[in-house]
Motif scaffolding. Structure first.
Motif, PDB file in Angstrom:
ATOM      1  N   ALA A   5       0.832  -1.208   0.000  1.00  0.00           N
ATOM      2  CA  ALA A   5       0.000   0.000   0.000  1.00  0.00           C
ATOM      3  C   ALA A   5       0.863   1.253   0.000  1.00  0.00           C
ATOM      4  O   ALA A   5       0.573   2.217  -0.714  1.00  0.00           O
ATOM      5  N   ASP A   6       1.942   1.246   0.778  1.00  0.00           N
ATOM      6  CA  ASP A   6       2.839   2.402   0.835  1.00  0.00           C
ATOM      7  C   ASP A   6       3.534   2.641  -0.499  1.00  0.00           C
ATOM      8  O   ASP A   6       3.832   3.775  -0.862  1.00  0.00           O
ATOM      9  N   THR A  23      -2.287   4.122   3.191  1.00  0.00           N
ATOM     10  CA  THR A  23      -0.835   4.270   3.174  1.00  0.00           C
ATOM     11  C   THR A  23      -0.373   4.772   4.531  1.00  0.00           C
ATOM     12  O   THR A  23      -1.181   5.134   5.391  1.00  0.00           O
TER      13      THR A  23
END
Length: 92
Positions: A41-42, A51
């Protein structure tokens, strides 16, 4: 430990399963899976998770937005009160 987990998963030629990687690192498979998903996600690979920046935002504005978006329940819960407020001459 978290960075090492993600790095080990990313550097492996065929991506190992979370269970296999957890066994090598001595961690729980669910913890390994969560760490990998957060890293994805980041990096922008996943859209279904927050994030790091979004997780750091204050929760209060989100809660306030939810409350503001919720419809006003007063007319539905007490229609007589609502009608008398609209027309004060009407008997309640």
């Amino acid at each position: 430990m978290r960075e090492h987990t993600v790095r080990a998963c990313r550097e492996a030629a065929p991506e190992p399963s979370c269970e296999h990687l957890a066994g090598q690192l001595g961690a729980h498979p669910a913890a390994v899976r969560t760490r990998i998903r957060r890293d994805e996600a980041d990096c922008g690979e996943r859209e279904d998770r927050l994030t790091l920046g979004e997780r750091a935002e204050p929760v209060t504005p989100r809660k306030e937005n939810v409350q503001l978006e919720r419809p006003n329940d007063v007319p539905r819960t007490n229609p007589v009160l609502f009608a008398t407020q609209l027309d004060p001459t009407r008997p309640g």
